[in-house]
Design a protein around this motif. Structure first.
Motif, PDB file in Angstrom:
ATOM      1  N   ALA A 135      -7.587   8.515  -2.659  1.00 59.73           N
ATOM      2  CA  ALA A 135      -8.413   7.676  -3.530  1.00 59.73           C
ATOM      3  C   ALA A 135      -7.544   6.849  -4.466  1.00 59.73           C
ATOM      4  O   ALA A 135      -7.797   5.654  -4.690  1.00 59.73           O
ATOM      5  N   ALA A 136      -6.494   7.452  -5.015  1.00 62.58           N
ATOM      6  CA  ALA A 136      -5.574   6.715  -5.881  1.00 62.58           C
ATOM      7  C   ALA A 136      -4.833   5.636  -5.101  1.00 62.58           C
ATOM      8  O   ALA A 136      -4.580   4.538  -5.609  1.00 62.58           O
ATOM      9  N   THR A 137      -4.480   5.937  -3.857  1.00 60.26           N
ATOM     10  CA  THR A 137      -3.822   4.945  -3.004  1.00 60.26           C
ATOM     11  C   THR A 137      -4.725   3.746  -2.773  1.00 60.26           C
ATOM     12  O   THR A 137      -4.275   2.587  -2.842  1.00 60.26           O
ATOM     13  N   ASP A 138      -5.994   4.002  -2.511  1.00 62.35           N
ATOM     14  CA  ASP A 138      -6.944   2.897  -2.302  1.00 62.35           C
ATOM     15  C   ASP A 138      -7.089   2.054  -3.562  1.00 62.35           C
ATOM     16  O   ASP A 138      -7.137   0.818  -3.490  1.00 62.35           O
ATOM     17  N   ARG A 139      -7.149   2.701  -4.716  1.00 63.19           N
ATOM     18  CA  ARG A 139      -7.257   1.942  -5.962  1.00 63.19           C
ATOM     19  C   ARG A 139      -6.006   1.100  -6.200  1.00 63.19           C
ATOM     20  O   ARG A 139      -6.091  -0.053  -6.630  1.00 63.19           O
ATOM     21  N   ALA A 140      -4.848   1.676  -5.906  1.00 58.20           N
ATOM     22  CA  ALA A 140      -3.604   0.939  -6.110  1.00 58.20           C
ATOM     23  C   ALA A 140      -3.470  -0.230  -5.140  1.00 58.20           C
ATOM     24  O   ALA A 140      -2.745  -1.188  -5.423  1.00 58.20           O
ATOM     25  N   ALA A 141      -4.167  -0.160  -4.006  1.00 55.19           N
ATOM     26  CA  ALA A 141      -4.079  -1.207  -2.984  1.00 55.19           C
ATOM     27  C   ALA A 141      -5.225  -2.210  -3.058  1.00 55.19           C
ATOM     28  O   ALA A 141      -5.319  -3.101  -2.205  1.00 55.19           O
ATOM     29  N   GLU A 142      -6.069  -2.113  -4.068  1.00 55.39           N
ATOM     30  CA  GLU A 142      -7.293  -2.899  -4.059  1.00 55.39           C
ATOM     31  C   GLU A 142      -7.117  -4.362  -4.471  1.00 55.39           C
ATOM     32  O   GLU A 142      -7.932  -5.214  -4.127  1.00 55.39           O
ATOM     33  N   ARG A 143      -6.043  -4.669  -5.209  1.00 60.81           N
ATOM     34  CA  ARG A 143      -5.949  -5.998  -5.802  1.00 60.81           C
ATOM     35  C   ARG A 143      -6.028  -7.138  -4.781  1.00 60.81           C
ATOM     36  O   ARG A 143      -6.708  -8.145  -5.040  1.00 60.81           O
ATOM     37  N   PRO A 144      -5.369  -7.041  -3.606  1.00 62.29           N
ATOM     38  CA  PRO A 144      -5.473  -8.158  -2.653  1.00 62.29           C
ATOM     39  C   PRO A 144      -6.890  -8.399  -2.156  1.00 62.29           C
ATOM     40  O   PRO A 144      -7.181  -9.478  -1.619  1.00 62.29           O
TER      41      PRO A 144
ATOM     42  N   ARG B 205       0.840  -1.207   0.000  1.00 55.91           N
ATOM     43  CA  ARG B 205       0.000   0.000   0.000  1.00 55.91           C
ATOM     44  C   ARG B 205       0.870   1.251   0.000  1.00 55.91           C
ATOM     45  O   ARG B 205       0.591   2.216  -0.718  1.00 55.91           O
ATOM     46  N   GLY B 206       1.927   1.236   0.804  1.00 51.57           N
ATOM     47  CA  GLY B 206       2.803   2.398   0.882  1.00 51.57           C
ATOM     48  C   GLY B 206       3.470   2.725  -0.432  1.00 51.57           C
ATOM     49  O   GLY B 206       3.606   3.901  -0.807  1.00 51.57           O
ATOM     50  N   ASP B 207       3.917   1.711  -1.153  1.00 52.89           N
ATOM     51  CA  ASP B 207       4.515   1.948  -2.469  1.00 52.89           C
ATOM     52  C   ASP B 207       3.511   2.613  -3.410  1.00 52.89           C
ATOM     53  O   ASP B 207       3.865   3.514  -4.181  1.00 52.89           O
ATOM     54  N   GLY B 208       2.275   2.160  -3.362  1.00 56.17           N
ATOM     55  CA  GLY B 208       1.240   2.780  -4.192  1.00 56.17           C
ATOM     56  C   GLY B 208       0.956   4.210  -3.774  1.00 56.17           C
ATOM     57  O   GLY B 208       0.676   5.079  -4.608  1.00 56.17           O
ATOM     58  N   HIS B 209       1.036   4.456  -2.465  1.00 52.77           N
ATOM     59  CA  HIS B 209       0.825   5.817  -1.952  1.00 52.77           C
ATOM     60  C   HIS B 209       1.908   6.758  -2.458  1.00 52.77           C
ATOM     61  O   HIS B 209       1.619   7.896  -2.861  1.00 52.77           O
ATOM     62  N   VAL B 210       3.155   6.297  -2.443  1.00 53.68           N
ATOM     63  CA  VAL B 210       4.249   7.111  -2.961  1.00 53.68           C
ATOM     64  C   VAL B 210       4.008   7.436  -4.441  1.00 53.68           C
ATOM     65  O   VAL B 210       4.205   8.580  -4.880  1.00 53.68           O
ATOM     66  N   ALA B 211       3.593   6.448  -5.210  1.00 57.28           N
ATOM     67  CA  ALA B 211       3.319   6.688  -6.630  1.00 57.28           C
ATOM     68  C   ALA B 211       2.218   7.732  -6.806  1.00 57.28           C
ATOM     69  O   ALA B 211       2.304   8.593  -7.694  1.00 57.28           O
ATOM     70  N   ALA B 212       1.192   7.669  -5.966  1.00 59.68           N
ATOM     71  CA  ALA B 212       0.100   8.641  -6.052  1.00 59.68           C
ATOM     72  C   ALA B 212       0.585  10.044  -5.706  1.00 59.68           C
ATOM     73  O   ALA B 212       0.163  11.032  -6.328  1.00 59.68           O
ATOM     74  N   LEU B 213       1.454  10.160  -4.721  1.00 60.37           N
ATOM     75  CA  LEU B 213       1.998  11.469  -4.343  1.00 60.37           C
ATOM     76  C   LEU B 213       2.863  12.049  -5.460  1.00 60.37           C
ATOM     77  O   LEU B 213       2.793  13.246  -5.770  1.00 60.37           O
ATOM     78  N   VAL B 214       3.698  11.206  -6.054  1.00 65.12           N
ATOM     79  CA  VAL B 214       4.534  11.659  -7.158  1.00 65.12           C
ATOM     80  C   VAL B 214       3.657  12.116  -8.328  1.00 65.12           C
ATOM     81  O   VAL B 214       3.918  13.156  -8.947  1.00 65.12           O
ATOM     82  N   ALA B 215       2.612  11.360  -8.624  1.00 63.32           N
ATOM     83  CA  ALA B 215       1.716  11.727  -9.721  1.00 63.32           C
ATOM     84  C   ALA B 215       0.991  13.040  -9.444  1.00 63.32           C
ATOM     85  O   ALA B 215       0.631  13.764 -10.382  1.00 63.32           O
TER      86      ALA B 215
END
Length: 285
Positions: free
Chosen positions: A236-245, A161-171
């Motif tokens: 919201a982007a973080t949640d989407r990036a973390a949804e797969r599991p 989840r944290g990796d996805g959060h970083v990607a969302a912040l960068v975006a």
């Protein structure tokens, strides 16, 4: 279904995050590092969390951890590897985390077993593409004991989840200090963010100026509507990036898992302080 999975990802985060976070806050975890001469909180923190990456210098850790000032990271790395090699640091963090969980979750042994059984398969199948910390932790074996398996599963899920959060912040066009300054203007005290991430007052003020120039902060330092919307978009982007599991988790199974994890998260939450620099809310239950 995607929106439902993202909502489940948001629901699950404050339930597995406290289980992982004992490694930062519980006295047993801190003592494990200090007993191995990793004295001072930050030596253990950087050694333990960065150990899955190998004996790296500050560059990759600045990138992966995101919110820390580069100078703060450089004070710890690569020097800590002279005190404890990554393999040793991994042993120490697991020893400390499981010792903390053994105390905090005493009386919940059956729930720990069931939670480990439920979370381990979801954590073991995570896609590490573009997720440095999740992928690095994913190369480590699951422990055999229930406490170790539960902690490792929680760790994989939170780093994913944290990796996805970083990607969302960068975006969103935010750097590490800007992210903290914006959060401080919305929902977390500056005193919980700036000192523990190593930014100087001058760096913080420069970040606030950049945010103000983008219309994300007002003249008085409060967040504008645009600033708040930026953070909402990131979450919201973080949640989407973390949804797969959680995509295959049906409503009834989700409710059962929430019921199972809530008392464990609440017990582990007693080792944390609220508010905290991680931003995880206090478990309710």
């Amino acid at each position: 279904m995607a929106d439902d999975a993202a909502a489940r990802a948001r629901t699950m985060w404050p339930l597995f995050e406290p289980i992982h976070a004992v490694t930062y806050f519980a006295p047993e975890a801190l003592a494990a590092y200090e007993d191995a001469d990793l004295r001072g909180f930050w030596r253990g923190y950087f050694a333990g969390r960065a150990a899955p990456l190998g004996p790296v210098g500050p560059g990759p850790v600045v990138a992966a951890f995101f919110g820390f000032a580069p100078a703060m990271v450089a004070r710890a790395l690569p020097a800590v590897w002279g005190l404890a090699a990554p393999e040793r640091a991994l042993e120490l963090r697991r020893t400390g985390a499981t010792a903390a969980l053994a105390r905090l979750l005493a009386g919940h042994e059956r729930a720990v077993e069931r939670a480990a059984e439920a979370l381990a398969p979801r954590a073991a199948d995570l896609d590490g593409s573009g997720r440095v910390l999740a992928a690095a932790n994913g190369t480590l074996d699951f422990p055999d004991d229930p406490l170790g398996r539960l902690w490792h599963a929680a760790t994989l899920l939170r780093e994913h989840r944290g990796d996805g959060h970083v990607a969302a912040l960068v975006a969103a066009g935010l750097d590490g200090c800007e992210t903290l300054a914006l959060r401080a203007a919305v929902d977390l005290p500056r005193t919980e963010l700036q000192p523990v991430r190593g930014w100087t007052d001058a760096q913080w003020q420069a970040a606030e100026q950049r945010l103000a120039e983008r219309g994300l902060l007002a003249r008085d330092g409060s967040a504008t509507d645009a600033g708040r919307e930026t953070l909402r978009t990131v979450e919201a982007a973080t949640d989407r990036a973390a949804e797969r599991p959680w995509q295959t988790l049906g409503p009834d199974e989700a409710a059962d898992l929430v019921s199972l994890l809530t008392p464990l998260a609440t017990a582990c939450g007693s080792a944390l302080r609220f508010p905290n620099p991680i931003g995880v809310p206090k478990p309710t239950g």
